[in-house]
Design an enzyme around this catalytic site. Sequence first.
Site, mmCIF file in Angstrom:
data_model
loop_
_atom_site.group_PDB
_atom_site.id
_atom_site.type_symbol
_atom_site.label_atom_id
_atom_site.label_comp_id
_atom_site.label_asym_id
_atom_site.label_seq_id
_atom_site.Cartn_x
_atom_site.Cartn_y
_atom_site.Cartn_z
ATOM 1 N N PRO A 132 19.511 42.006 24.565
ATOM 2 C CA PRO A 132 18.441 41.406 23.757
ATOM 3 C C PRO A 132 17.448 40.676 24.657
ATOM 4 O O PRO A 132 17.756 39.633 25.231
ATOM 5 C CB PRO A 132 19.191 40.432 22.837
ATOM 6 C CG PRO A 132 20.465 40.135 23.536
ATOM 7 C CD PRO A 132 20.817 41.345 24.331
ATOM 8 N N ASP A 161 18.163 38.273 29.509
ATOM 9 C CA ASP A 161 19.163 38.735 28.541
ATOM 10 C C ASP A 161 19.652 37.515 27.755
ATOM 11 O O ASP A 161 20.316 36.642 28.304
ATOM 12 C CB ASP A 161 20.320 39.405 29.295
ATOM 13 C CG ASP A 161 21.352 40.029 28.373
ATOM 14 O OD1 ASP A 161 21.367 39.684 27.173
ATOM 15 O OD2 ASP A 161 22.152 40.855 28.862
ATOM 16 N N HIS A 162 19.331 37.497 26.452
ATOM 17 C CA HIS A 162 19.645 36.319 25.652
ATOM 18 C C HIS A 162 21.143 36.183 25.369
ATOM 19 O O HIS A 162 21.585 35.141 24.861
ATOM 20 C CB HIS A 162 18.868 36.348 24.334
ATOM 21 C CG HIS A 162 18.406 35.000 23.888
ATOM 22 N ND1 HIS A 162 19.116 33.851 24.115
ATOM 23 C CD2 HIS A 162 17.289 34.610 23.229
ATOM 24 C CE1 HIS A 162 18.481 32.811 23.611
ATOM 25 N NE2 HIS A 162 17.349 33.240 23.060
ATOM 26 N N ARG A 163 21.939 37.188 25.693
ATOM 27 C CA ARG A 163 23.390 37.028 25.593
ATOM 28 C C ARG A 163 23.903 36.100 26.680
ATOM 29 O O ARG A 163 24.914 35.413 26.508
ATOM 30 C CB ARG A 163 24.094 38.393 25.734
ATOM 31 C CG ARG A 163 23.781 39.402 24.655
ATOM 32 C CD ARG A 163 24.415 40.748 24.995
ATOM 33 N NE ARG A 163 23.934 41.277 26.261
ATOM 34 C CZ ARG A 163 24.394 42.391 26.837
ATOM 35 N NH1 ARG A 163 25.364 43.083 26.251
ATOM 36 N NH2 ARG A 163 23.902 42.799 27.982
#
Length: 482
Positions: free
Chosen positions: A274, A452-454
Amino acid sequence: MTDRKQFKLPDVGEGLTEAEIVKWHVQPGDQVEVNQTIVEIETAKAIVELPCPFEGVVAELLATEGDTIDVGIPIISVDVAAEGEEPPSAAAATPVSEPPAQPAALKEDMVPRVEEPGMVAPDKPKRQPVLVGYGVKPGATKRRPRKPSQAPAASAAPAAPPQAAPAAPPQPVREEPASHPQPVDKRTLAKPPVRKMAKDLGVDLSTLIGSGPRGSITREDVQAALTTAPAEAPAPSAATATAAAPGVREERIPVKGVRKAIATAMVSSAFTAPHVTEWLQVDVTRTMETTRRLRELPEFADVKVSPLLLVAKAVLTALRRNPGANSSWAEGESGAEIVVKHYVNLGIAAATPRGLLVPNVKDAQDLSLPGLAKALNELVETARAGKASPADLSGGTFTITNVGVFGVDTGTPIITPGEAAILAFGQVRDMPWVHEGELAIRKVTTLALSFDHRIIDGELGSRVLRDIGDMLEDPMRMLAWS
């Protein structure tokens, strides 16, 4: 007795599944030696020269130029001598019978001598094969010249048994007179990247005179051919010719090699991680002044110093302050994990004739500023010359893409697979800016950080971007934070 062996396409990189045949250096009937370069292949990462693991006579090419072959599929077959026998020669492949008796002197003349090109002296040890795809130097090996009368027969039936032909007794192997040119290796000398460049630009290498070693053609020769003949445009490449042909409204370009790998990686990254992108405008007037001062120092006399060097140094410092941004996402048997890297393999996106490549500087955090400058220069030059190895293009932990060289402010870069973030460095241009309470014209750039929003939340991503911006606004902070 001869034994026919097949050479299967090897995996010259980590996890290579296929490669494209770019150029064959041998043909059926040619004598080959161990470690002689026989073919150039293009993988998803680099152009690689493959050496032959056998000594003998080429029996058949099992793939043609332009074919995409899976790893493990045979690409060439070679007739080799059985153990304890002399290796087969190109002359032996010709279906000519031997008379019952010949004078001793004539027989001796018919035997290829050790001094002839391509022969191995009996008292000299044969070379050992090297790792396929690596360590082969151009010109290190030779091949036996083919004689005009033998080439068709060798190509048609290299392993066929001899047929009786009493009316045509064999002729001794002798040198052709100088007035009769031999069809020996008429290929133009040029490295694979130069051949690729000439192909893309539509330049016929056979019409050029090389200025490189042994008369080889260089990139400068190809570029000169374009500039010195403006009245007669070079022949367009296949894609250009299709687009420019009268009545043709569309063109279709096969997606393979590097372009195919880029497409697969970008789709995988965009739909797996994401993405979040943040932007920051920065006054880099002091960074530009520092760049000019660095160029005057003797430590940087032999390297190119650009603002990208200080951007790279700022990134390394920011990652040391915020190690969570130098991470990757891993799916294991016990579940998902975030792998924090305590080293930085700094990737630099480089536009090359083969597409966008991202080679990386290994352990960049350990380099001094002059060492980092030299490593960045060598990295980009190697990639643009088409010499980047699979090792150079793998294992990156963070990437910088310098979109400013194309005259754009910034973009929304897609994260390199296996990494957590990528920084886009836009063009530096004059802009009105409030400096020390007054309006002034300053050097300003726009930074864009995709992450990467994870792995990286908004706070960490903002902190990394702000740190980089602060150091570019005032390079003295790099010393304070290092």
